[in-house]
Design a protein around this motif. Sequence first.
Motif, PDB file in Angstrom:
ATOM      1  N   ILE A   1       0.849  -1.195   0.000  1.00  0.00           N
ATOM      2  CA  ILE A   1       0.000   0.000   0.000  1.00  0.00           C
ATOM      3  C   ILE A   1       0.887   1.249   0.000  1.00  0.00           C
ATOM      4  N   ASN A   2       0.461   2.242  -0.760  1.00  0.00           N
ATOM      5  CA  ASN A   2       1.086   3.559  -0.725  1.00  0.00           C
ATOM      6  C   ASN A   2       0.223   4.447   0.177  1.00  0.00           C
TER       7      ASN A   2
ATOM      8  N   ALA B   1      -2.798   2.801  -5.690  1.00  0.00           N
ATOM      9  CA  ALA B   1      -2.545   2.866  -4.244  1.00  0.00           C
ATOM     10  C   ALA B   1      -2.192   1.524  -3.632  1.00  0.00           C
ATOM     11  N   THR B   2      -2.577   0.412  -4.269  1.00  0.00           N
ATOM     12  CA  THR B   2      -2.288  -0.908  -3.717  1.00  0.00           C
ATOM     13  C   THR B   2      -1.896  -1.861  -4.836  1.00  0.00           C
ATOM     14  N   SER B   3      -1.279  -2.960  -4.431  1.00  0.00           N
ATOM     15  CA  SER B   3      -0.956  -4.021  -5.381  1.00  0.00           C
ATOM     16  C   SER B   3      -0.637  -5.277  -4.588  1.00  0.00           C
ATOM     17  N   MET B   4      -0.726  -6.420  -5.247  1.00  0.00           N
ATOM     18  CA  MET B   4      -0.319  -7.683  -4.627  1.00  0.00           C
ATOM     19  C   MET B   4       1.035  -8.069  -5.210  1.00  0.00           C
ATOM     20  N   ILE B   5       2.021  -8.282  -4.329  1.00  0.00           N
ATOM     21  CA  ILE B   5       3.369  -8.575  -4.791  1.00  0.00           C
ATOM     22  C   ILE B   5       4.027  -9.615  -3.889  1.00  0.00           C
ATOM     23  N   TRP B   6       5.090 -10.227  -4.388  1.00  0.00           N
ATOM     24  CA  TRP B   6       5.973 -10.989  -3.512  1.00  0.00           C
ATOM     25  C   TRP B   6       6.806  -9.995  -2.721  1.00  0.00           C
TER      26      TRP B   6
ATOM     27  N   GLU C   1       8.470  -1.294 -12.628  1.00  0.00           N
ATOM     28  CA  GLU C   1       8.648   0.137 -12.854  1.00  0.00           C
ATOM     29  C   GLU C   1       7.473   0.754 -13.613  1.00  0.00           C
ATOM     30  N   GLN C   2       6.747  -0.067 -14.382  1.00  0.00           N
ATOM     31  CA  GLN C   2       5.628   0.448 -15.176  1.00  0.00           C
ATOM     32  C   GLN C   2       4.267   0.137 -14.559  1.00  0.00           C
ATOM     33  N   THR C   3       4.250  -0.549 -13.429  1.00  0.00           N
ATOM     34  CA  THR C   3       2.974  -0.868 -12.797  1.00  0.00           C
ATOM     35  C   THR C   3       2.362   0.377 -12.158  1.00  0.00           C
ATOM     36  N   LEU C   4       1.106   0.270 -11.773  1.00  0.00           N
ATOM     37  CA  LEU C   4       0.450   1.403 -11.121  1.00  0.00           C
ATOM     38  C   LEU C   4       1.148   1.768  -9.815  1.00  0.00           C
ATOM     39  N   ILE C   5       1.539   0.763  -9.031  1.00  0.00           N
ATOM     40  CA  ILE C   5       2.204   1.067  -7.757  1.00  0.00           C
ATOM     41  C   ILE C   5       3.576   1.681  -8.010  1.00  0.00           C
TER      42      ILE C   5
ATOM     43  N   LEU D   1      -6.664   4.006   5.873  1.00  0.00           N
ATOM     44  CA  LEU D   1      -5.834   2.805   5.760  1.00  0.00           C
ATOM     45  C   LEU D   1      -6.508   1.647   6.488  1.00  0.00           C
ATOM     46  N   PRO D   2      -6.382   0.442   5.964  1.00  0.00           N
ATOM     47  CA  PRO D   2      -7.086  -0.694   6.574  1.00  0.00           C
ATOM     48  C   PRO D   2      -6.409  -1.181   7.844  1.00  0.00           C
ATOM     49  N   ASP D   3      -7.195  -1.798   8.708  1.00  0.00           N
ATOM     50  CA  ASP D   3      -6.653  -2.596   9.799  1.00  0.00           C
ATOM     51  C   ASP D   3      -6.424  -3.977   9.221  1.00  0.00           C
ATOM     52  N   ASP D   4      -5.174  -4.298   8.921  1.00  0.00           N
ATOM     53  CA  ASP D   4      -4.931  -5.537   8.181  1.00  0.00           C
ATOM     54  C   ASP D   4      -5.061  -6.782   9.038  1.00  0.00           C
ATOM     55  N   ASN D   5      -5.355  -6.614  10.324  1.00  0.00           N
ATOM     56  CA  ASN D   5      -5.663  -7.780  11.159  1.00  0.00           C
ATOM     57  C   ASN D   5      -7.095  -8.254  10.963  1.00  0.00           C
TER      58      ASN D   5
END
Length: 425
Positions: free
Chosen positions: A150-151, A265-270, A255-259, A162-166
């Motif tokens: 998350i940015n 604002a968010t993405s799923m990554i390793w 480098e070219q992704t939205l994040i 921002l989320p409470d990720d718990n």
Amino acid sequence: MSSGKKIWSAALLATAMLAVTAACGSGGESTDGTIKLRFAYWGSDARREMTEAAIAKFEAKNPTIDVEGEISDFPSYYERLATQVAGRDAPDVITLEIRALREYAERGALADLASKVSAADIDAKILATGVVDGKQYAIPSGVNSFAMVINPALVKRARATLPDDNSWTWEDFVELCSKVTTGTNGKITGTQLSWNPAYLQIYAAQKGEQLYVANKIGVSPQTLKDWWAITQDLIKTEGSPSADKSSELYDAGIEQTLIGTNTGATSMIWSNVLGAAAKASGQGLELVRMPKIEGATTSGMFLQPAMFYTASSRSEHAAEAAKFIDFMINDAEAGQSILSDRGLPANAKVLSAVSAKLPEADQKTLAFVNEIRGELADPPAAPPKGSSAMEGILRRYSEEVIFNRMTPDEAAQKLITEANALLAG
């Protein structure tokens, strides 16, 4: 794990591997008695520089061994490797991902490294991911976790919370993404779509299912449909780009992704990609837990080796190949050069030795992994042969759904049928 999306053709790999014979490997010995080892890996210029620095340290300690690095970009790596193995020209030391491990191990291309490489300081469960049919064919370089990045600055700009990720759910995720897009009048998008198998694996685990059961898909049609419903909701609420734009973005490097371009604002990554993402964006990015299904008793998240070091079963210099792998895994000097580029070091002593020198983003990754470690599922075993093509299959049928060329029911049935036929072969 690499952020690249293109993977080798399962048919190409199968054809190439069938050509493997008991020929000699390609390592050699020069007229002055120096042994040449070839080391295959993929990656960026930054990885090449780190790797060459580690190789130089190994060669300084082992002056009779000359290590020749063979680097490829990720999209072409496995096609090149399959061709080399088929042509009896396999590198002595080979880097593999977990999804490629069984493909090569079961066709006799890899050497058993048990007792040849010290693994005393590697967590037993992580080490076990390199075992196929009872043999230790692979040693993990380091570990990572598939997570949400998350940015916070972009979330704040949209006047979202921002989320409470718990405790956050997939519905919360969709709502946050939609709020980001609408709150910035479309200048920032909530997220970028992902069809990574790890995402499905995590979601399926929250429903009590496995991605693979033996050599079959363990995910039910209903779970696939529910998983696609998240994607459909993101597009419908403008929390993600349109189907067309999402498809176009999918092959982009970090480098070219939205994040990476500060337009998402968010993405799923390793987690080992966080450093590259932060460098591309130039902003403070944070890793958080993946959302959960309401009432789920597990997050489904897990640690997995970022990559493995393996040795060719055809190498003329098996002892030297094992010695190089041992150095890359267990020597703190190698760790000082590589840091967390290949995941957080699997060797606990090496991780301790380099942790203070990790870049800021990797410090965050380490803190995140330490925070969630007690919640994680056991690392997955090497998936069945054919699983290397799974991301392509997931993407193809996901696009059939989002472009309304197939109903979710039809796509789920066809995906499972196709995947099972591939995995059974």
